[in-house]
Design a protein around this motif. Structure first.
Motif, PDB file in Angstrom:
ATOM      1  N   THR A   1      -4.541  -8.948  -9.005  1.00  0.00           N
ATOM      2  CA  THR A   1      -3.800 -10.190  -9.258  1.00  0.00           C
ATOM      3  C   THR A   1      -4.518 -11.172 -10.157  1.00  0.00           C
ATOM      4  OG1 THR A   1      -4.805 -11.405  -7.435  1.00  0.00           O
ATOM      5  CG2 THR A   1      -2.887 -10.041  -6.901  1.00  0.00           C
ATOM      6  N   GLY A   2      -5.806 -10.952 -10.391  1.00  0.00           N
ATOM      7  CA  GLY A   2      -6.563 -11.912 -11.184  1.00  0.00           C
ATOM      8  C   GLY A   2      -7.322 -12.928 -10.336  1.00  0.00           C
ATOM      9  N   THR A   3      -7.034 -12.998  -9.039  1.00  0.00           N
ATOM     10  CA  THR A   3      -7.738 -13.929  -8.156  1.00  0.00           C
ATOM     11  C   THR A   3      -8.370 -13.146  -7.005  1.00  0.00           C
ATOM     12  OG1 THR A   3      -5.499 -14.785  -8.019  1.00  0.00           O
ATOM     13  CG2 THR A   3      -7.292 -16.311  -7.470  1.00  0.00           C
ATOM     14  N   PRO A   4      -9.549 -13.578  -6.551  1.00  0.00           N
ATOM     15  CA  PRO A   4     -10.117 -12.939  -5.355  1.00  0.00           C
ATOM     16  C   PRO A   4      -9.252 -13.220  -4.132  1.00  0.00           C
ATOM     17  CG  PRO A   4     -11.760 -14.297  -6.475  1.00  0.00           C
ATOM     18  CD  PRO A   4     -10.440 -14.609  -7.097  1.00  0.00           C
ATOM     19  N   ALA A   5      -9.293 -12.315  -3.189  1.00  0.00           N
ATOM     20  CA  ALA A   5      -8.479 -12.470  -1.977  1.00  0.00           C
ATOM     21  C   ALA A   5      -8.822 -13.755  -1.233  1.00  0.00           C
ATOM     22  CB  ALA A   5      -8.670 -11.268  -1.061  1.00  0.00           C
ATOM     23  N   GLU A   6     -10.095 -14.126  -1.248  1.00  0.00           N
ATOM     24  CA  GLU A   6     -10.495 -15.305  -0.479  1.00  0.00           C
ATOM     25  C   GLU A   6      -9.906 -16.585  -1.060  1.00  0.00           C
ATOM     26  OE1 GLU A   6     -14.737 -15.612  -0.472  1.00  0.00           O
ATOM     27  OE2 GLU A   6     -14.897 -15.386  -2.643  1.00  0.00           O
ATOM     28  N   ASP A   7      -9.454 -16.533  -2.339  1.00  0.00           N
ATOM     29  CA  ASP A   7      -8.833 -17.718  -2.926  1.00  0.00           C
ATOM     30  C   ASP A   7      -7.320 -17.694  -2.800  1.00  0.00           C
ATOM     31  OD1 ASP A   7     -11.289 -18.687  -3.613  1.00  0.00           O
ATOM     32  OD2 ASP A   7     -11.287 -17.712  -5.581  1.00  0.00           O
ATOM     33  N   ALA A   8      -6.813 -16.602  -2.240  1.00  0.00           N
ATOM     34  CA  ALA A   8      -5.368 -16.509  -2.040  1.00  0.00           C
ATOM     35  C   ALA A   8      -5.057 -16.931  -0.604  1.00  0.00           C
ATOM     36  CB  ALA A   8      -4.906 -15.078  -2.268  1.00  0.00           C
ATOM     37  N   PRO A   9      -3.889 -17.493  -0.377  1.00  0.00           N
ATOM     38  CA  PRO A   9      -3.588 -17.947   0.981  1.00  0.00           C
ATOM     39  C   PRO A   9      -3.441 -16.779   1.957  1.00  0.00           C
ATOM     40  CG  PRO A   9      -1.694 -18.233  -0.461  1.00  0.00           C
ATOM     41  CD  PRO A   9      -2.815 -17.810  -1.331  1.00  0.00           C
ATOM     42  N   TRP A  10      -3.648 -17.073   3.215  1.00  0.00           N
ATOM     43  CA  TRP A  10      -3.462 -16.075   4.270  1.00  0.00           C
ATOM     44  C   TRP A  10      -1.978 -15.711   4.335  1.00  0.00           C
ATOM     45  CZ3 TRP A  10      -6.660 -13.087   6.793  1.00  0.00           C
ATOM     46  CH2 TRP A  10      -6.225 -12.434   7.963  1.00  0.00           C
ATOM     47  N   PRO A  11      -1.642 -14.432   4.457  1.00  0.00           N
ATOM     48  CA  PRO A  11      -0.232 -14.028   4.455  1.00  0.00           C
ATOM     49  C   PRO A  11       0.541 -14.604   5.649  1.00  0.00           C
ATOM     50  CG  PRO A  11      -1.704 -12.134   4.215  1.00  0.00           C
ATOM     51  CD  PRO A  11      -2.562 -13.291   4.581  1.00  0.00           C
ATOM     52  N   GLU A  12       1.803 -14.860   5.383  1.00  0.00           N
ATOM     53  CA  GLU A  12       2.662 -15.304   6.479  1.00  0.00           C
ATOM     54  C   GLU A  12       3.807 -14.312   6.651  1.00  0.00           C
ATOM     55  OE1 GLU A  12       4.027 -19.335   6.406  1.00  0.00           O
ATOM     56  OE2 GLU A  12       2.048 -19.995   5.675  1.00  0.00           O
ATOM     57  N   VAL A  13       4.336 -14.253   7.846  1.00  0.00           N
ATOM     58  CA  VAL A  13       5.437 -13.334   8.117  1.00  0.00           C
ATOM     59  C   VAL A  13       6.685 -13.813   7.372  1.00  0.00           C
ATOM     60  CG1 VAL A  13       6.949 -12.412   9.906  1.00  0.00           C
ATOM     61  CG2 VAL A  13       4.501 -12.752  10.367  1.00  0.00           C
ATOM     62  N   ASP A  14       7.317 -12.897   6.636  1.00  0.00           N
ATOM     63  CA  ASP A  14       8.547 -13.212   5.914  1.00  0.00           C
ATOM     64  C   ASP A  14       9.727 -12.663   6.722  1.00  0.00           C
ATOM     65  OD1 ASP A  14      10.678 -13.510   4.260  1.00  0.00           O
ATOM     66  OD2 ASP A  14       9.682 -12.667   2.481  1.00  0.00           O
ATOM     67  N   ASP A  15      10.412 -13.560   7.419  1.00  0.00           N
ATOM     68  CA  ASP A  15      11.493 -13.121   8.305  1.00  0.00           C
ATOM     69  C   ASP A  15      12.607 -12.397   7.550  1.00  0.00           C
ATOM     70  OD1 ASP A  15      10.442 -13.968  10.707  1.00  0.00           O
ATOM     71  OD2 ASP A  15      11.076 -16.036  10.352  1.00  0.00           O
ATOM     72  N   ALA A  16      12.754 -12.740   6.259  1.00  0.00           N
ATOM     73  CA  ALA A  16      13.818 -12.107   5.468  1.00  0.00           C
ATOM     74  C   ALA A  16      13.527 -10.621   5.272  1.00  0.00           C
ATOM     75  CB  ALA A  16      13.940 -12.810   4.122  1.00  0.00           C
ATOM     76  N   VAL A  17      12.258 -10.245   5.379  1.00  0.00           N
ATOM     77  CA  VAL A  17      11.878  -8.855   5.145  1.00  0.00           C
ATOM     78  C   VAL A  17      11.845  -8.050   6.445  1.00  0.00           C
ATOM     79  CG1 VAL A  17      10.071  -7.382   4.164  1.00  0.00           C
ATOM     80  CG2 VAL A  17      10.588  -9.582   3.108  1.00  0.00           C
ATOM     81  N   LEU A  18      11.695  -8.757   7.555  1.00  0.00           N
ATOM     82  CA  LEU A  18      11.722  -8.078   8.859  1.00  0.00           C
ATOM     83  C   LEU A  18      13.109  -7.468   9.042  1.00  0.00           C
ATOM     84  CD1 LEU A  18      10.075 -10.275  11.621  1.00  0.00           C
ATOM     85  CD2 LEU A  18       9.584  -7.890  11.080  1.00  0.00           C
ATOM     86  N   ASP A  19      13.157  -6.201   9.406  1.00  0.00           N
ATOM     87  CA  ASP A  19      14.453  -5.536   9.517  1.00  0.00           C
ATOM     88  C   ASP A  19      14.444  -4.576  10.710  1.00  0.00           C
ATOM     89  OD1 ASP A  19      16.773  -4.047   9.220  1.00  0.00           O
ATOM     90  OD2 ASP A  19      16.710  -4.160   7.023  1.00  0.00           O
ATOM     91  N   GLY A  20      14.859  -5.082  11.845  1.00  0.00           N
ATOM     92  CA  GLY A  20      14.845  -4.288  13.071  1.00  0.00           C
ATOM     93  C   GLY A  20      15.721  -3.051  12.966  1.00  0.00           C
ATOM     94  N   GLY A  21      16.827  -3.176  12.255  1.00  0.00           N
ATOM     95  CA  GLY A  21      17.754  -2.054  12.120  1.00  0.00           C
ATOM     96  C   GLY A  21      17.096  -0.896  11.384  1.00  0.00           C
ATOM     97  N   VAL A  22      16.468  -1.196  10.281  1.00  0.00           N
ATOM     98  CA  VAL A  22      15.807  -0.145   9.507  1.00  0.00           C
ATOM     99  C   VAL A  22      14.694   0.496  10.336  1.00  0.00           C
ATOM    100  CG1 VAL A  22      14.283   0.267   7.546  1.00  0.00           C
ATOM    101  CG2 VAL A  22      16.374  -1.039   7.229  1.00  0.00           C
TER     102      VAL A  22
END
Length: 955
Positions: free
Chosen positions: A786-807
């Motif tokens: 990505t061009g940036t170190p991981a430590e300078d990127a924000p901590w990931p958050e859960v994206d509810d739009a991507v959560l898919d119980g059906g799948v």
RNA sequence: GCGGGGGUGGCUGAGCCAGGCCAAAAGCGGCGGACUUAAGAUCCGCUCCCGUAGGGGUUCGUGGGUUCGAAUCCCAUCCCCCGCACCA
């Protein structure tokens, strides 16, 4: 694509972090006062030797938490310093200078100290410096610990001493320090107190408090030592070693008769002793002495088993309750000649009967007799005697009840009454006290070590108001794991006065008596506050750091008359960082250091500044055994990092057990971690080299499934790290998700643009999740991606739009189907004869008929309630017609539903089961190398919803 | 003695708090297969017992109990580890 070369890439990042001062933390400007300071500490290392892999984990666990909070956007301070207080370093230097072989071997072989460097280690601080610079600091750098190095100090620094001086003057002023006598180990040869490190023998020895029963012989006191003062009424005679040397001496104004070695001991225990004349024990043999409690006169008999080296060298005999005494009396009786030789009338000895003074169930009237006879012991030299004695003593202590002649104490259990009985007679002058070790103790110099009572300053950890505050502090803090909380409370209640000074050693002198040094566990209780100002204190001349300065610093401008402006400036820094968010420390320190830490904070600071949390750490083993630098059974971080790379070392240490659990460094396992990281690297670089389209393409089921699983991983890792569960967190981020990827690789064509896009998105998130654990690798790959170190990127958050119980539920069905087909194959392969269907040409999958899914929907709606489901279902005339078939199906589905949550049933009810299998038909066909036919069952077939019938068919 | 932790399949070790998708995760080791000239790496399957159809049997230190149901809850019992003080 490039090969994984941890040494090279880790070196680059270390250099980069050092150049940038990446982990130097300062209070945020007023503008972002809303930010979140996180202050992590760990006990500062004691550089009396080198760092080994066990220490590495101690410092890496907090580092992971620090890195995690930083990615969460916190301002994180993680400092370190060096504890040099006390005698171990001095002792180590002494042993080096005297050329002690063991010490030289540890230095040369275990810690690889070069020959020409050894001379630099001949001063205490030279010694400490060597290990600080070449072992601890180097190891910490190599491990990639995110430490703010500007703040390091040693506890022997002038400014630190000023800080400790302030602390102890303050405590003294508040009446929490007290002067008194205290038993210490004292070498009679060197004539000074010694520590456990100085001992050749007797490291396990305990202080024992003997009660001296003041028997009388005319005007002379003949003190007899016992651990069981309540048996005084059972004394029938006394024993003395006739050949040993005894002394008649003036003791505190009285005449005493004691063994020669006892003279010095009594002197060291605070008594005025003037020896008057030396005699052999025979002097007292055959004489009568008066029991101070009963007034009875008893005979003194000769006995070789009496040890003049122990206590006073004269012992009382209680044959009814002591197997030793019982046998000794029998043996004395049997040897008339010997008695006569000492001028004793044998008949008089024969007439001595054991006098029981307590009753204890199961031991008859004379417990010692019963014990000896039951064990068939006939001689006082029988080795089995010791165990029998111990058992009887134990039983009597816990269940023995005193006989009537004990008056007010009669009927009470020994355990409850011994202390009161002893104190009462001490009060009345019948008893006295003497301390002695439980075993022989010998100094490294060869001299005898005895108990001495010395004038000492104590911290009054039993002060009621103080302990109340400490309990309050415990109740407010977070204890991780939670089951340690009780241990702090327990320790607070159990602590007595703590002697906080030593006669020698490095550290801070007691301000009002510079003969003494404040000992290590007492000068390390609030130093976390010192970290917040350490680097700025250097600007201030030592002599300005007086009482008022620190009062202003810690208690504010109104605390002193004319507050120092500089102190008030530093106060802001302290207030910004305090309290300590988490202190990470070893579990064995709960019973001292950590509780002291709580006590001192509770006393000296306001509740807002009290420790917010403590995380307990387990111990480390090496290949299943305890590490030991003296045996060379250690792994040095240096060696391990050179071989595996720092990320592998870190990942192993964090992943093999939770912080508070013990862990075991096993080469085999470390090897495997290295392999796994290498594989991760290879796959990651493959994605980086071919990252797919920028914009999100249309995703397949498998893609959406993987992204949904990723969201769960993010949630799991975050929750685990919030609770410092490094194992759970790294397991979820790495291994558990690898399982999902393995399925995905089977399931999806990875050359599709959508797959490249998905894998890239997944990699980016995973690198951020892994950055706290394997910072070198994760930052490097994330930067390449990505061009940036991981430590300078924000901590990931859960994206509810991507959560898919059906799948996810649908995919679980496919997995289940694969499992079932394999199960059938396995079963067919077990056959003795070849079964062609084991390798089918066609697989027929029959999905349950529509009406069965209708019943399933009803179950999903109503839940696992057979009666309710039946009455609902039977209200449908079509179903009622099917009668038993419906009944059977409902039973089966109820069982299915019981094991599952309502949400899951609802999700399943919303799925088109046949469509799921049809979509997966190509995949199944590839997996089993067979045609796959999906159809809905004809009526009367055995399929159940979400449990299709399967037929393997050979051509 | 006081306080704390623990006994799970060949090993390491999850699960236990909130009982049921648990014959029990994951890793290691072992066996078989794919790929490879070969080795390594990688991938797939198997790895308590029985079984020619997705099944059955017996398991989570030991013995009881609660429950429709226990590795998980309760009681008892055996065993192991750690700390206990002036030592960092």
């Amino acid at each position: 694509m490039s090969d994984y070369d941890p040494q090279a890439l880790e070196a680059r990042w270390r250099e980069r972090w050092a150049e940038e001062g990446r982990y130097e933390a300062d209070p945020a400007e007023a503008a972002d006062a809303a930010d979140d300071p996180t202050f992590i500490t760990v006990p500062y290392p004691y550089p009396s030797g080198g760092m080994h892999i066990g220490h590495a984990r101690t410092y890496t666990v907090p580092d992971v938490y620090a890195r995690y909070r930083r990615q969460q956007g916190d301002n994180v301070l993680f400092p370190i310093a060096w504890h040099v207080t006390g005698t171990p370093i001095i002792g180590a230097v002494e042993r080096l200078k005297t050329g002690e072989a063991d010490q030289l071997s540890v230095l040369r072989d275990t810690y690889n100290v070069a020959e020409d460097t050894l001379k630099d280690l001949e001063t205490p601080m030279g010694y400490a410096r060597h290990f600080i610079e070449n072992h601890y600091k180097k190891g910490m750098h190599d491990l990639g610990l995110s430490i703010d190095w500007r703040r390091e100090f040693t506890t022997n620094d002038d400014r630190y001493s000023k800080f400790i001086t302030w602390q102890y003057e303050t405590l003294k002023e508040r009446g929490l320090l007290e002067k008194g006598l205290h038993p210490v180990k004292y070498c009679t040869n060197e004539q000074q107190p010694v520590t456990t490190h100085d001992l050749l023998e007797g490291e396990e020895a305990e202080f024992q408090e003997y009660t001296l029963i003041r028997f009388g012989h005319g005007d002379t006191v003949v003190p007899m030592a016992t651990l069981r003062p309540e048996t005084v009424r059972g004394v029938t005679n006394a024993y003395i070693d006739p050949d040993a040397s005894y002394v008649i001496a003036d003791v505190d104004g009285e005449e005493w008769f004691v063994s020669a070695p006892a003279v010095e001991k009594l002197q060291l225990q605070g008594r005025e002793v003037t020896p008057k004349r030396t005699v052999t024990g025979e002097h007292l043999v055959g004489q009568r002495v008066e029991n101070p409690v009963t007034g009875d006169e008893v005979l003194v008999l000769p006995a070789a088993f009496v040890d003049a080296e122990n206590a006073t060298g004269v012992v009382m005999s209680v044959p009814a309750h002591s197997p030793d005494d019982y046998l000794a009396l029998q043996e004395a009786t049997a040897d008339h000649d010997r008695l006569s030789a000492y001028g004793i009338d044998p008949d008089e000895v024969d007439a001595i009967d054991p006098v029981p003074i307590l009753s204890v169930e199961g031991y008859g009237e004379i417990p010692a007799k019963t014990a000896v006879e039951d064990a068939e012991i006939e001689s006082s030299t029988d080795p089995a005697l010791e165990a029998v004695t111990r058992e009887l003593y134990n039983t009597e202590f816990h269940t023995g009840r005193l006989n009537d002649e004990y008056g007010e104490h009669a009927g009470e259990v020994v355990e409850d009454v011994r202390g009161r009985f002893r104190d009462a007679h001490r009060e009345s002058g019948a008893f006295d006290t003497m301390r002695e070790f439980s075993e022989a103790v010998v100094c490294r110099c060869g001299g005898d070590v005895v108990v001495s009572e010395q004038d000492t300053w104590f911290l009054r950890y039993n002060d009621e108001a103080w302990t109340a505050k400490a309990h309050d502090a415990v109740s407010r803090m977070e204890a991780i794991p939670e089951n340690t909380r009780g241990e702090y409370d327990h320790t607070i209640d159990w602590l007595n006065e703590w002697p906080c000074i030593r006669n020698y050693g490095l550290g801070t002198r007691l301000p009002w008596d510079d003969e003494f040094v404040i000992e290590p566990l007492s000068d390390s209780t609030i130093y976390m506050a010192y970290y917040t100002i350490a680097h700025r204190l250097d600007e201030i001349p030592v002599e300005d750091l007086d009482r008022d300065f620190f009062d202003a610093l810690f208690y504010g401008e109104s605390a002193v008359e004319d507050p120092d402006e500089r102190a008030l400036q530093l106060r802001k820094e302290w207030q910004y960082w305090y309290p300590v968010t988490y202190r990470f420390s070893a579990n064995d320190l709960i019973s001292n250091h950590l509780t002291f830490y709580l006590l001192h904070h509770a006393e000296l600071f306001d509740p807002d500044e009290w420790p917010a949390g403590i995380v307990i750490m387990g111990m480390g083993l090496l290949e299943g055994e305890k590490m030991s630098s003296s045996k060379g059974h250690v792994v040095l971080p240096d060696t391990a990092i050179e071989e595996y790379g720092a990320d592998t070392v870190r990942f192993f240490l964090l992943n093999s057990a939770e912080p508070w659990q013990d862990y075991d460094w096993r080469t085999e396992q470390v090897d495997s971690v290295r392999t796994q990281l290498e594989r991760f690297w290879t796959r990651a670089t493959d994605i980086i080299d071919d990252p797919g389209p920028e914009d999100r393409p249309a995703l397949s089921t498998a893609d959406r499934w993987l992204l949904s699983r990723l969201q769960r991983t993010v949630a799991d890792v975050t929750e685990a790290l919030d609770g410092s569960e490094t194992r759970t967190a790294s397991q979820a981020a790495f291994y558990d998700f690898e399982e999902d990827l393995r399925w995905y690789r089977r399931r999806a064509d990875r050359s599709r643009p959508a797959a490249r896009w998905t894998l890239r998105a997944v990699l980016e998130t995973r690198l951020r999740l892994l950055a706290p654990f394997v910072p070198f690798l994760a930052n490097e790959l994330h930067e390449r991606l990505t061009g940036t170190p991981a430590e300078d990127a924000p901590w990931p958050e859960v994206d509810d739009a991507v959560l898919d119980g059906g799948v996810e539920a649908a995919e679980a069905q496919v997995e289940r189907l694969v499992d079932d087909i394999q199960g059938i194959q396995q079963s067919l392969r077990n056959a003795d004869e070849d079964v062609p269907e084991a390798d089918p040409d066609q697989i027929r999958v029959r999905v349950a008929a529509g009406w069965k899914h209708g019943v399933f929907d009803t179950v999903a709606e109503i839940g696992a309630d057979q009666g309710a489901v039946m009455s609902q279902v039977m209200s449908d005339p079509d179903l009622r017609e099917r009668g038993n078939a419906v009944n059977d199906l409902v039973s089966e589905l109820i069982e299915f539903a019981r094991a599952r949550g309502g949400g899951e049933l609802d999700t399943l009810a919303g799925l088109d089961e046949a469509a799921i299998y049809r979509d997966a038909a190509d995949f199944l066909s590839d997996e089993f190398n067979a045609t796959v036919v999906v159809e809905v069952e004809a009526d009367g077939d055995s399929a159940v919803p979400f449990r299709p019938s399967i037929q393997l068919e050979a051509a």
